[in-house]
Scaffold this active site. Structure first.
Site, mmCIF file in Angstrom:
data_model
loop_
_atom_site.group_PDB
_atom_site.id
_atom_site.type_symbol
_atom_site.label_atom_id
_atom_site.label_comp_id
_atom_site.label_asym_id
_atom_site.label_seq_id
_atom_site.Cartn_x
_atom_site.Cartn_y
_atom_site.Cartn_z
ATOM 1 N N CYS A 45 -46.091 -33.460 -10.646
ATOM 2 C CA CYS A 45 -47.375 -34.143 -10.091
ATOM 3 C C CYS A 45 -47.113 -35.578 -9.732
ATOM 4 C CB CYS A 45 -48.467 -34.162 -11.303
ATOM 5 S SG CYS A 45 -48.933 -32.457 -12.052
ATOM 6 N N GLU A 62 -55.852 -29.664 -2.134
ATOM 7 C CA GLU A 62 -55.319 -30.384 -3.111
ATOM 8 C C GLU A 62 -53.604 -30.735 -2.920
ATOM 9 O OE1 GLU A 62 -56.891 -31.076 -6.719
ATOM 10 O OE2 GLU A 62 -58.579 -30.565 -5.567
ATOM 11 N N HIS A 98 -53.632 -26.012 -10.559
ATOM 12 C CA HIS A 98 -52.579 -26.214 -9.392
ATOM 13 C C HIS A 98 -51.476 -25.144 -9.431
ATOM 14 C CE1 HIS A 98 -53.892 -30.460 -8.980
ATOM 15 N NE2 HIS A 98 -54.882 -29.770 -8.060
#
Ligand code: SUG
Length: 448
Positions: A371, A174, A250
């Site tokens: 993000c 990720e 995450h």
């Protein structure tokens, strides 16, 4: 030589919508099917970029992707003209059309993992595009991500690009959302901190029971090898599987690091003390003084962290050595989180100021300030080698806001995604964008 952390923010694409596509991401699930406002989303993101630039930080911009992804729909068996592909997908498999329309490439913390030149064996800045293998709508991002990063960091003497890891669950990667770097100065050797959710091959590591752990240990290790990192410059830690099961999909939803500081929640990791000691020891070897700020669960619960995105903040170093935290407005709306932030900034520690941003359009899909940015530490020479078209300036901000005003809709719902006109609008907009950002041809419709 001077060195910088440059934040490259993802520009929100014209198809931003709430598809409910990310199981394990509470916001994405709970806002599913609401109508979105792509224009507002893009302007909110641009306002953050402009504000950081105005505060004196180095700021860049990362282009969105071509959506709907007609080529991806063709790979799934839809055929005919582009308009027919979209119409057929809408009729026969709406979830696939929704996935192929996601503007999820805006969350560029997931675009790649980046290692600065001071850490790597060959002295270049290394990028590995993330395969984002856990979710179909995100797994289709990496080929274009690689082309866009290649066009931004186009100098082989300074920049090395690696293709995404094999696209299987064992190597689920990720990108920077599970990677932080500690250092004294951005241009000096540091310690790269990889946080994984599970191991693909070693069942001694516990795994979450409910939601997926997207990042594997083996993926993190592969990235460290590709980048030529020294063992002494790397620390691996496991995310607490219980917090993944509470919506921490995450690591950047529960911890953020910058410089010598790790800001994290008490429940974020497994074997926290061992991990902190390793970080402290390895950073000391390169002359750094590791510091950690632990937020106790008695002050802020994991649920508060997931709802407010306290840890999805940007921790930025100011010239006087103090730090600034960029948080989403949801932190202000949560009493406990806001009270904690007040006490943090008045405690005499390194984190002295909090700045609040309205990023609601992105937040409703589980994407906060952190993000939306990919951090790239660069020295002066490397910064000069970056494609200047993607570095934020007042004129570029003006061009991009005018571009958004001209091309973006202010309302998008699921039925709009089936409109072939939307594809034409997006391609027209993106074609213009590649000229504004001087990227050349990076999109499938420009190449094929
Ligand atoms: O991968 N949301 C993204 C949010 C990514 C946030 N990034 C970081 N934490 N670094 C994701 O879950 C939702 C799309 C939708 O449901 O329409 C989505 O993909």
């Amino acid at each position: 030589m001077k060195s910088y952390e440059v934040n490259f923010d993802g520009l929100v694409g014209p198809t931003h919508n709430y598809g409910g596509l990310s199981y394990g991401n509470v916001a994405s699930q709970s806002n599913s099917q609401q109508s979105s406002n792509p224009k507002e989303a893009a302007l909110q993101g641009l306002a953050k970029m402009k504000a950081l630039m105005d505060m004196g930080f180095q700021q860049g911009v990362l282009a969105p992707q071509e959506r709907p992804d007609v080529a991806a729909l063709r790979r799934l068996g839809f055929s005919g003209t582009d308009a027919q592909v979209i119409e057929r997908a809408a009729k026969e498999a709406m979830p696939l059309l929704v996935a192929s329309c996601s503007a999820s490439s805006m969350w560029v913390a997931n675009a790649a993992t980046v290692s600065p030149s001071a850490d790597t064996a060959d002295g270049r800045v290394h990028f590995t595009a993330a395969n984002l293998n856990c979710k179909y709508h995100r797994s289709i991002e990496h080929p274009t991500t690689s082309r866009v990063l290649g066009a931004m960091f186009a100098n082989q003497q300074h920049f090395a690009h690696h293709a995404a890891l094999p696209a299987v669950v064992q190597f689920g990667d990720e990108g920077a959302a599970n990677h932080t770097r500690f250092c004294r100065e951005y241009g000096e050797a540091g310690v790269e901190f990889f946080v994984f959710g599970r191991s693909a091959f070693d069942n001694r590591f516990p795994a979450p029971q409910k939601y997926p752990a997207r990042q594997t240990l083996e993926a993190s290790q592969a990235v460290a090898r590709l980048h030529g990192l020294r063992d002494e410059g790397v620390v691996y830690a496991q995310q607490n599987p219980n917090v993944i099961d509470q919506g921490v999909f995450h690591n950047d939803v529960i911890a953020v690091g910058n410089g010598e500081v790790l800001f994290y929640h008490e429940d974020a990791f497994l074997e926290t003390d061992k991990m902190l000691a390793e970080l402290q020891g390895k950073l000391a070897k390169v002359g750094g003084n590791f510091q950690s700020v632990c937020v106790p669960r008695s002050a802020v619960t994991v649920d508060d962290a997931v709802r407010s995105y306290l840890f999805n903040s940007q921790l930025l170093s100011r010239p006087d050595g103090s730090m600034l935290l960029i948080v989403p407005q949801e932190c202000q709306a949560n009493e406990r989180v806001w009270a904690y932030l007040q006490s943090l900034t008045s405690s005499g520690g390194l984190i002295r100021e909090v700045k609040v941003f309205d990023l609601k359009q992105s937040m409703q899909n589980g994407g906060g300030p952190a993000c939306l940015r990919l951090r790239v530490a660069l020295n002066e020479t490397e910064l000069a080698a970056v494609n200047p078209g993607v570095i934020m300036t007042a004129p570029l901000y003006g061009s991009l806001t005018a571009w958004v005003e001209k091309h973006y809709r202010d309302r998008l719902s699921e039925t709009d995604l089936a409109d072939p006109q939307l594809l034409l609008e997006c391609r027209t907009a993106l074609d213009e964008l590649t000229q504004i950002l001087k990227l050349g041809a990076v999109y499938p419709f420009q190449i094929n």
